[in-house]
Motif scaffolding. Structure first.
Motif, PDB file in Angstrom:
ATOM      1  N   GLN A   1      -0.111  24.070  26.775  1.00  0.00           N
ATOM      2  CA  GLN A   1       1.162  24.016  26.076  1.00  0.00           C
ATOM      3  C   GLN A   1       1.488  22.557  25.768  1.00  0.00           C
ATOM      4  O   GLN A   1       1.150  21.649  26.542  1.00  0.00           O
ATOM      5  CB  GLN A   1       2.270  24.637  26.924  1.00  0.00           C
ATOM      6  CG  GLN A   1       3.566  24.914  26.156  1.00  0.00           C
ATOM      7  CD  GLN A   1       4.439  25.950  26.850  1.00  0.00           C
ATOM      8  OE1 GLN A   1       4.140  26.405  27.951  1.00  0.00           O
ATOM      9  NE2 GLN A   1       5.522  26.346  26.207  1.00  0.00           N
ATOM     10  N   LEU A   2       2.117  22.337  24.632  1.00  0.00           N
ATOM     11  CA  LEU A   2       2.470  20.978  24.219  1.00  0.00           C
ATOM     12  C   LEU A   2       3.963  20.925  23.909  1.00  0.00           C
ATOM     13  O   LEU A   2       4.430  21.542  22.949  1.00  0.00           O
ATOM     14  CB  LEU A   2       1.665  20.569  22.983  1.00  0.00           C
ATOM     15  CG  LEU A   2       1.837  19.111  22.556  1.00  0.00           C
ATOM     16  CD1 LEU A   2       1.048  18.192  23.487  1.00  0.00           C
ATOM     17  CD2 LEU A   2       1.380  18.916  21.119  1.00  0.00           C
ATOM     18  N   PHE A   3       4.700  20.205  24.733  1.00  0.00           N
ATOM     19  CA  PHE A   3       6.138  20.064  24.533  1.00  0.00           C
ATOM     20  C   PHE A   3       6.414  18.776  23.750  1.00  0.00           C
ATOM     21  O   PHE A   3       5.936  17.701  24.129  1.00  0.00           O
ATOM     22  CB  PHE A   3       6.862  19.986  25.879  1.00  0.00           C
ATOM     23  CG  PHE A   3       6.754  21.235  26.710  1.00  0.00           C
ATOM     24  CD1 PHE A   3       7.604  22.311  26.491  1.00  0.00           C
ATOM     25  CD2 PHE A   3       5.800  21.335  27.715  1.00  0.00           C
ATOM     26  CE1 PHE A   3       7.502  23.462  27.264  1.00  0.00           C
ATOM     27  CE2 PHE A   3       5.691  22.476  28.487  1.00  0.00           C
ATOM     28  CZ  PHE A   3       6.547  23.539  28.260  1.00  0.00           C
ATOM     29  N   THR A   4       7.166  18.893  22.677  1.00  0.00           N
ATOM     30  CA  THR A   4       7.650  17.715  21.957  1.00  0.00           C
ATOM     31  C   THR A   4       9.107  17.526  22.339  1.00  0.00           C
ATOM     32  O   THR A   4       9.935  18.415  22.114  1.00  0.00           O
ATOM     33  CB  THR A   4       7.522  17.890  20.434  1.00  0.00           C
ATOM     34  OG1 THR A   4       6.154  18.134  20.099  1.00  0.00           O
ATOM     35  CG2 THR A   4       7.984  16.623  19.719  1.00  0.00           C
ATOM     36  N   LEU A   5       9.417  16.375  22.939  1.00  0.00           N
ATOM     37  CA  LEU A   5      10.749  16.121  23.486  1.00  0.00           C
ATOM     38  C   LEU A   5      11.389  14.917  22.820  1.00  0.00           C
ATOM     39  O   LEU A   5      10.710  13.971  22.416  1.00  0.00           O
ATOM     40  CB  LEU A   5      10.646  15.892  24.998  1.00  0.00           C
ATOM     41  CG  LEU A   5       9.948  17.000  25.803  1.00  0.00           C
ATOM     42  CD1 LEU A   5       9.781  16.569  27.256  1.00  0.00           C
ATOM     43  CD2 LEU A   5      10.724  18.311  25.710  1.00  0.00           C
ATOM     44  N   GLU A   6      12.715  14.958  22.747  1.00  0.00           N
ATOM     45  CA  GLU A   6      13.478  13.876  22.120  1.00  0.00           C
ATOM     46  C   GLU A   6      14.554  13.393  23.079  1.00  0.00           C
ATOM     47  O   GLU A   6      15.298  14.204  23.643  1.00  0.00           O
ATOM     48  CB  GLU A   6      14.114  14.368  20.821  1.00  0.00           C
ATOM     49  CG  GLU A   6      14.902  13.305  20.073  1.00  0.00           C
ATOM     50  CD  GLU A   6      15.558  13.867  18.833  1.00  0.00           C
ATOM     51  OE1 GLU A   6      15.267  13.372  17.734  1.00  0.00           O
ATOM     52  OE2 GLU A   6      16.357  14.828  18.963  1.00  0.00           O
TER      53      GLU A   6
END
Length: 223
Positions: free
Chosen positions: A123-128
């Motif tokens: 899984q690849l989480f893109t976070l800001e």
């Protein structure tokens, strides 16, 4: 071969490992600002790989957020965990595979060719963060057929220059300029499962301590 995105050691091997306390300390001000805490840093030490206030000089409020995030992660609630850390999730694609070797590189691939896994979830989480900086957190759950292989895989994957599990969408990320350097990085064995997590900058200048905390939280997520 090692990951070409990783920096090299003096002997030419690729580096892999957690951020040092010194590097993390550089990001302290940003992390404190994100946490909303202005308390004085506390002294003392902490276990290896930890992001507690004692180890990197972060505010107690930030450390509390990390602890809360880990608790949410252990319950299988990643969305709650990211909110606890005060970051916003933009994307979280996931994919399952039965062949770990084709999704790995270096000596890790060779190991998995000799000792095939039972299943691989990535899984690849893109976070800001609150300032608009973004980073990605890659998580891989490697389920081995033989529980005894997990310890050997962990020792190999934790060693500099041996390769790793390729993050989901690695080629696309690379084309976008995202580089996984092996810092921050963590692996955690859980029975016949090895969880591998690492983070990389996507845009702007996210706080290194925040990225380290996200990896520490991600590795707690159940497979």
């Amino acid at each position: 071969m090692g990951n070409p995105d990783q920096p090299r050691n003096a002997d030419g091997t690729w580096k892999k490992g957690k951020l040092t306390a010194g590097v993390l300390a550089v990001g302290t001000v940003g992390a404190m600002a994100m946490s909303g805490g202005g308390a004085a840093a506390s002294g003392g030490g902490a276990g290896a790989g930890g992001v507690a206030a004692e180890s990197v000089g972060l505010s107690g409020n930030f450390a509390a957020r990390v602890r809360k995030g880990k608790k949410s992660a252990r319950k299988g609630k990643p969305d709650d965990a990211w909110r606890d850390l005060n970051v916003r999730k933009l994307k979280d694609p996931a994919k399952k595979a039965l062949n770990c070797a084709v999704n790995s590189y270096g000596q890790v691939r060779e190991f998995l060719l000799r000792n095939p896994c039972k299943e691989l979830d990535r899984q690849l989480f893109t976070l800001e963060d609150t300032a608009g900086n973004t980073f990605v957190v890659s998580v891989s759950w490697v389920r081995m057929r033989d529980r005894g292989d997990v310890g050997d895989l962990k020792r190999l994957i934790d060693t500099d220059g041996t390769g790793s599990i390729a993050p989901l969408g690695f080629s696309v990320l690379k084309s976008q300029g995202v580089r996984f350097t092996g810092e921050p990085f963590r692996s955690d064995p859980k029975g016949n499962l090895l969880v591998v997590a690492e983070a990389a900058v996507a845009s702007g200048k996210p706080d290194p301590a925040l990225m380290e905390a996200a990896v520490e939280i991600a590795v707690e997520l159940p497979g």
